[in-house]
Scaffold this motif. Structure first.
Motif, mmCIF file in Angstrom:
data_model
loop_
_atom_site.group_PDB
_atom_site.id
_atom_site.type_symbol
_atom_site.label_atom_id
_atom_site.label_comp_id
_atom_site.label_asym_id
_atom_site.label_seq_id
_atom_site.Cartn_x
_atom_site.Cartn_y
_atom_site.Cartn_z
ATOM 1 N N TRP A 69 28.634 12.166 56.838
ATOM 2 C CA TRP A 69 29.819 12.983 56.570
ATOM 3 C C TRP A 69 29.737 13.606 55.182
ATOM 4 C CZ3 TRP A 69 34.491 13.847 59.363
ATOM 5 C CH2 TRP A 69 34.459 13.374 60.662
ATOM 6 N N ALA A 70 29.194 12.863 54.219
ATOM 7 C CA ALA A 70 29.047 13.411 52.863
ATOM 8 C C ALA A 70 28.053 14.568 52.857
ATOM 9 C CB ALA A 70 28.605 12.322 51.894
ATOM 10 N N GLY A 71 26.988 14.452 53.640
ATOM 11 C CA GLY A 71 26.020 15.541 53.743
ATOM 12 C C GLY A 71 26.652 16.793 54.341
ATOM 13 N N ALA A 72 27.406 16.601 55.407
ATOM 14 C CA ALA A 72 28.094 17.737 56.023
ATOM 15 C C ALA A 72 29.115 18.332 55.061
ATOM 16 C CB ALA A 72 28.771 17.293 57.317
ATOM 17 N N GLY A 73 29.795 17.461 54.315
ATOM 18 C CA GLY A 73 30.767 17.928 53.327
ATOM 19 C C GLY A 73 30.110 18.754 52.236
ATOM 20 N N THR A 74 28.953 18.326 51.791
ATOM 21 C CA THR A 74 28.220 19.065 50.763
ATOM 22 C C THR A 74 27.845 20.461 51.257
ATOM 23 O OG1 THR A 74 27.363 17.020 49.812
ATOM 24 C CG2 THR A 74 26.151 19.046 49.309
ATOM 25 N N LEU A 75 27.329 20.539 52.462
ATOM 26 C CA LEU A 75 26.975 21.853 53.023
ATOM 27 C C LEU A 75 28.204 22.745 53.158
ATOM 28 C CD1 LEU A 75 24.405 20.826 55.774
ATOM 29 C CD2 LEU A 75 23.939 21.908 53.563
ATOM 30 N N SER A 76 29.299 22.173 53.583
ATOM 31 C CA SER A 76 30.531 22.940 53.731
ATOM 32 C C SER A 76 31.020 23.468 52.384
ATOM 33 C CB SER A 76 31.604 22.062 54.390
ATOM 34 O OG SER A 76 32.739 22.810 54.705
ATOM 35 N N LEU A 77 30.902 22.663 51.337
ATOM 36 C CA LEU A 77 31.331 23.098 50.004
ATOM 37 C C LEU A 77 30.415 24.183 49.439
ATOM 38 C CD1 LEU A 77 32.485 19.664 48.583
ATOM 39 C CD2 LEU A 77 33.933 21.618 49.206
ATOM 40 N N ILE A 78 29.139 24.153 49.806
ATOM 41 C CA ILE A 78 28.230 25.229 49.409
ATOM 42 C C ILE A 78 28.645 26.538 50.087
ATOM 43 C CG2 ILE A 78 25.855 26.094 49.639
ATOM 44 C CD1 ILE A 78 24.941 23.136 49.194
ATOM 45 N N VAL A 79 28.977 26.467 51.365
ATOM 46 C CA VAL A 79 29.449 27.652 52.089
ATOM 47 C C VAL A 79 30.721 28.192 51.432
ATOM 48 C CG1 VAL A 79 30.424 28.459 54.287
ATOM 49 C CG2 VAL A 79 28.357 27.045 54.270
ATOM 50 N N PHE A 80 31.625 27.299 51.071
ATOM 51 C CA PHE A 80 32.859 27.689 50.377
ATOM 52 C C PHE A 80 32.544 28.496 49.112
ATOM 53 C CE2 PHE A 80 35.068 26.045 46.552
ATOM 54 C CZ PHE A 80 36.189 26.860 46.598
ATOM 55 N N ALA A 81 31.655 27.977 48.277
ATOM 56 C CA ALA A 81 31.321 28.660 47.024
ATOM 57 C C ALA A 81 30.688 30.024 47.291
ATOM 58 C CB ALA A 81 30.393 27.782 46.189
ATOM 59 N N LEU A 82 29.823 30.087 48.278
ATOM 60 C CA LEU A 82 29.200 31.368 48.612
ATOM 61 C C LEU A 82 30.232 32.381 49.111
ATOM 62 C CD1 LEU A 82 25.946 30.076 50.327
ATOM 63 C CD2 LEU A 82 26.119 31.230 48.117
ATOM 64 N N LEU A 83 31.177 31.920 49.907
ATOM 65 C CA LEU A 83 32.203 32.826 50.421
ATOM 66 C C LEU A 83 33.063 33.411 49.299
ATOM 67 C CD1 LEU A 83 33.259 30.935 53.651
ATOM 68 C CD2 LEU A 83 32.339 33.266 53.531
ATOM 69 N N LEU A 84 33.395 32.603 48.309
ATOM 70 C CA LEU A 84 34.230 33.121 47.216
ATOM 71 C C LEU A 84 33.547 34.251 46.454
ATOM 72 C CD1 LEU A 84 36.280 30.265 45.523
ATOM 73 C CD2 LEU A 84 37.037 32.043 47.088
ATOM 74 N N THR A 85 32.225 34.282 46.474
ATOM 75 C CA THR A 85 31.532 35.389 45.794
ATOM 76 C C THR A 85 31.689 36.701 46.548
ATOM 77 O OG1 THR A 85 29.388 35.088 46.886
ATOM 78 C CG2 THR A 85 29.797 33.793 44.877
ATOM 79 N N ARG A 86 32.182 36.654 47.781
ATOM 80 C CA ARG A 86 32.359 37.858 48.597
ATOM 81 C C ARG A 86 33.712 38.528 48.371
ATOM 82 N NH1 ARG A 86 27.878 38.866 48.503
ATOM 83 N NH2 ARG A 86 28.469 40.688 49.718
ATOM 84 N N ILE A 87 34.575 37.915 47.582
ATOM 85 C CA ILE A 87 35.904 38.477 47.328
ATOM 86 C C ILE A 87 35.763 39.712 46.444
ATOM 87 C CG2 ILE A 87 38.149 38.053 46.237
ATOM 88 C CD1 ILE A 87 37.688 36.572 48.902
ATOM 89 N N ASP A 88 36.456 40.772 46.808
ATOM 90 C CA ASP A 88 36.420 42.022 46.053
ATOM 91 C C ASP A 88 37.455 41.956 44.926
ATOM 92 O OD1 ASP A 88 35.834 44.587 45.263
ATOM 93 O OD2 ASP A 88 37.157 45.512 46.753
ATOM 94 N N ALA A 89 37.037 41.415 43.807
ATOM 95 C CA ALA A 89 37.897 41.326 42.619
ATOM 96 C C ALA A 89 37.046 41.679 41.408
ATOM 97 C CB ALA A 89 38.478 39.919 42.471
ATOM 98 N N SER A 90 37.696 42.226 40.382
ATOM 99 C CA SER A 90 36.947 42.668 39.209
ATOM 100 C C SER A 90 36.443 41.502 38.363
ATOM 101 C CB SER A 90 37.802 43.610 38.359
ATOM 102 O OG SER A 90 38.993 42.955 37.949
ATOM 103 N N VAL A 91 37.128 40.367 38.418
ATOM 104 C CA VAL A 91 36.704 39.188 37.658
ATOM 105 C C VAL A 91 36.843 37.948 38.538
ATOM 106 C CG1 VAL A 91 37.210 40.115 35.360
ATOM 107 C CG2 VAL A 91 38.993 38.955 36.610
ATOM 108 N N ALA A 92 35.954 37.001 38.322
ATOM 109 C CA ALA A 92 35.933 35.792 39.138
ATOM 110 C C ALA A 92 37.226 34.996 39.002
ATOM 111 C CB ALA A 92 34.737 34.921 38.747
#
Length: 108
Positions: free
Chosen positions: A33-56
């Motif tokens: 479950w921790a391994g799956a959680g880690t992968l899910s959190l990586i996906v989360f971080a990658l998705l946030l980079t797709r937000i169209d905003a001028s600053v993080a």
């Protein structure tokens, strides 16, 4: 609409990832479950980079409101705990705040 979809997917990935760790450490699930959680959190971080905003920071701040509402939905749909009116009112206030942060007029 793309922004809302990315935020929704990011929230699902983050909450799912965090819940996987909760399940491992608090509910006695296997370490997988921790391994799956880690992968899910990586996906989360990658998705946030797709937000169209001028600053993080602005994208992350607005995401906070989405995360709160998604967490309330998770509580109801996955954990089968019914949100009370204060959960719903608080979530609505946070979502309005997220919209103001993300879509408010900027002088730049």
């Amino acid at each position: 609409m793309k922004t809302a979809a990315v935020y929704a997917l990011a929230a699902l990935a983050e909450i799912g990832g965090c819940f996987a760790f909760w399940a491992w450490l608090r509910l006695g699930k296997t370490p997988w479950w921790a391994g799956a959680g880690t992968l899910s959190l990586i996906v989360f971080a990658l998705l946030l980079t797709r937000i169209d905003a001028s600053v993080a920071g602005r994208a992350f701040a607005a995401y906070g409101g989405v995360y709160i509402v998604a967490s309330i939905a998770w509580m109801r749909l996955v954990e089968n705990a019914r949100p009370d009116r204060w959960d719903l009112i608080g979530g609505a206030v946070c979502l309005v705040g997220a919209g103001i942060i993300l879509f408010g007029p900027r002088a730049n």
